[in-house]
Scaffold this active site. Structure first.
Site, short mmCIF file in Angstrom:
data_model
loop_
_atom_site.label_atom_id
_atom_site.label_comp_id
_atom_site.label_asym_id
_atom_site.label_seq_id
_atom_site.Cartn_x
_atom_site.Cartn_y
_atom_site.Cartn_z
N HIS A 138 0.83 -1.20 0.00
CA HIS A 138 0.00 0.00 0.00
C HIS A 138 0.87 1.26 0.00
O HIS A 138 0.39 2.35 0.32
CB HIS A 138 -0.94 -0.01 1.22
CG HIS A 138 -2.29 0.57 0.95
ND1 HIS A 138 -2.77 1.67 1.59
CD2 HIS A 138 -3.27 0.19 0.06
CE1 HIS A 138 -3.98 1.95 1.15
NE2 HIS A 138 -4.31 1.07 0.22
N ASP A 169 -9.40 11.53 -5.06
CA ASP A 169 -8.24 11.33 -4.20
C ASP A 169 -7.48 12.64 -4.05
O ASP A 169 -7.99 13.71 -4.41
CB ASP A 169 -7.34 10.23 -4.79
CG ASP A 169 -6.67 9.39 -3.71
OD1 ASP A 169 -5.86 9.95 -2.95
OD2 ASP A 169 -6.95 8.18 -3.64
N HIS A 357 -11.92 8.47 -2.05
CA HIS A 357 -10.78 7.68 -1.62
C HIS A 357 -9.73 8.54 -0.92
O HIS A 357 -8.56 8.18 -0.85
CB HIS A 357 -10.16 6.99 -2.85
CG HIS A 357 -9.25 5.86 -2.53
ND1 HIS A 357 -7.89 5.90 -2.80
CD2 HIS A 357 -9.48 4.64 -1.96
CE1 HIS A 357 -7.33 4.77 -2.41
NE2 HIS A 357 -8.27 3.99 -1.90
N GLU A 385 2.61 0.64 4.43
CA GLU A 385 2.10 1.99 4.22
C GLU A 385 3.24 3.00 4.19
O GLU A 385 4.33 2.75 4.70
CB GLU A 385 1.13 2.38 5.34
CG GLU A 385 -0.05 1.45 5.53
CD GLU A 385 -1.18 1.71 4.56
OE1 GLU A 385 -1.05 2.63 3.72
OE2 GLU A 385 -2.20 1.01 4.64
#
Length: 451
Positions: A138, A169, A357, A385
């Site tokens: 991610h 986004d 998102h 992440e």
């Protein structure tokens, strides 16, 4: 004997974080997905030295083919251009839900390579855990020469607004050689040497069982990895700092925790899926009790990419937006008195059939975090992440961040009472039965940890 209370100095941790000086003129924000797609394509066309793309997935649809075709063209024109693509290994080898298993992104990558045998653009699969449900790649950030293009968006028609639908986004273009170098170095140091990293556009692929031990070794390594760079900025100058995290007590989680607790006036959160880790709920309540202002901008259940309209065939994944909404209604009901005092602001984003998102945190016009982290238990524990922390003590980027937030708010509805959120007993019958069954056998608790 009473143990004395020790006040934790969150500000000290942020002040001591190594930071990279940033020129405000070299920090640009784009405010809609179609403009982002065009800017991304233009950046690829102008690349001189390197293009590193890291995304959850690169889809075999019109937008994905457009990006890959542009990459193949530029590589043919400039053979010395360093191009590498990294996507999640699991996601690349399965089709969309309901599709033929042979219709995968990995198969498409191989077909494309067969069409261009003289051009070498490696596409690597990164397995963060042995199963997709237990962790995915991610990381965000495309590095093109000295510019980091940071967005939570993957590459497909919806994220890049190639057709009628879009997924909203954030889109940040940060030109900074030290930042770009640190993110490329991370990939070359922490991905490339490990045998778990698999070439997806090869003719054959190893199975999960064949690389089980290699995946475990990679995950253990990544839990201790970090971006390496020489900080050249003080705390009085506009700066950026790349941060990554994997596992419960990782550096990115800690930075998010510190950011919340240094808030002096107001903090703003964006998250598409309302399923906050317990520590963040406690941090938010602590801030509210101190009199701080908090704004949460969340996707409406109909703006969730798993949402299934009532007139379409239902499947179990269609229950997820309702689980998030149940969480939100309970959270608002619990903190209704702070909403009544106009201290807690809740906004729901919705734009017809479009999806939402956005992730990120803004603190006191001094700090901003751009990240792919969904601020949920899955991001907190399972997925790999990252994020870029922006420190702006002189508000040099204030106009750009304000415009970004105002653009986000344009499609939101202000929630002033928990009863504005639909109660579960009024959900469609199939959803109501699913949630009742999950709750009865307590599977909903497990699902919340994995989502």
């Amino acid at each position: 004997m009473r143990i004395p209370f020790i006040k934790y100095n969150h500000q000290k941790h942020l002040d001591e974080l190594a930071k990279i000086q940033q020129n405000a003129d070299q920090y640009q924000i784009i405010y809609n997905p179609k403009a982002y797609r065009l800017a991304l394509l233009e950046s690829i066309k102008e690349a001189k030295h390197r293009i590193y793309i890291v995304a959850l997935y690169l889809e075999q649809d019109e937008a994905g083919r457009e990006i890959l075709n542009e990459l193949y063209q530029i590589k043919q024109q400039r053979p010395n251009l360093d191009i590498k693509i990294f996507v999640d290994w699991h996601r690349a080898q399965r089709g969309r839900i309901g599709e033929d298993k042979a219709h995968t992104n990995a198969n498409y990558y191989y077909q494309l390579k067969q069409q261009h045998p003289e051009i070498d653009i490696p596409i690597y699969g990164v397995p963060v855990n042995r199963r997709e449900v237990l962790g995915v790649l991610h990381l965000k950030g495309f590095i093109i020469d000295d510019t980091v293009i940071y967005s939570g968006a993957s590459i497909n028609n919806v994220y890049l607004h190639k057709r009628e639908k879009y997924r909203y986004d954030r889109y940040h273009f940060i030109t900074n050689p030290l930042l770009a170098d640190s993110m490329v170095q991370f990939i070359n140091d922490h991905f490339m040497p490990y045998q778990a990293i698999q070439l997806l556009n090869a003719g054959t692929h190893k199975t999960r069982k064949q690389i089980k031990s290699e995946i475990k070794a990679l995950r253990q390594h990544l839990m201790d990895a970090s971006y390496q760079y020489d900080g050249n900025s003080d705390n009085d100058t506009l700066s950026v700092a790349p941060i990554m995290g994997l596992g419960r007590n990782n550096s990115l989680n800690k930075i998010i925790h510190h950011l919340i607790n240094v808030t002096e006036q107001k903090i703003i959160f964006c998250t598409p899926y309302f399923n906050l880790p317990n520590i963040l709920v406690r941090d938010i309540i602590r801030l509210l009790r101190k009199g701080r202002q908090i704004e949460l901008i969340i996707g409406d259940k109909e703006a969730n990419d798993f949402y299934i309209p009532p007139d379409q065939p239902f499947n179990i994944s269609g229950g997820l937006p309702y689980l998030y909404e149940i969480n939100l209604r309970s959270f608002i009901e619990r903190l209704q008195n702070f909403i009544d005092k106009e201290q807690l602001t809740i906004r729901l984003w919705k734009d017809d059939a479009q999806t939402y998102h956005l992730k990120g945190i803004w603190v006191d016009d001094k700090w901003a975090l751009i990240t792919g982290n969904n601020l949920n238990p899955r991001a907190w524990r399972l997925d790999l992440e990252n994020g870029i922390l922006v420190h702006d003590p002189k508000q040099e980027l204030s106009d750009k961040f304000t415009q970004e937030l105002n653009t986000i708010r344009q499609k939101t509805t202000l929630i002033t009472h928990f009863q504005q959120i639909q109660a579960s007993q009024f959900y469609p019958n199939q959803v109501h039965k699913l949630i009742k069954r999950l709750t009865r056998i307590k599977v909903d608790r497990i699902i919340k940890r994995l989502l």
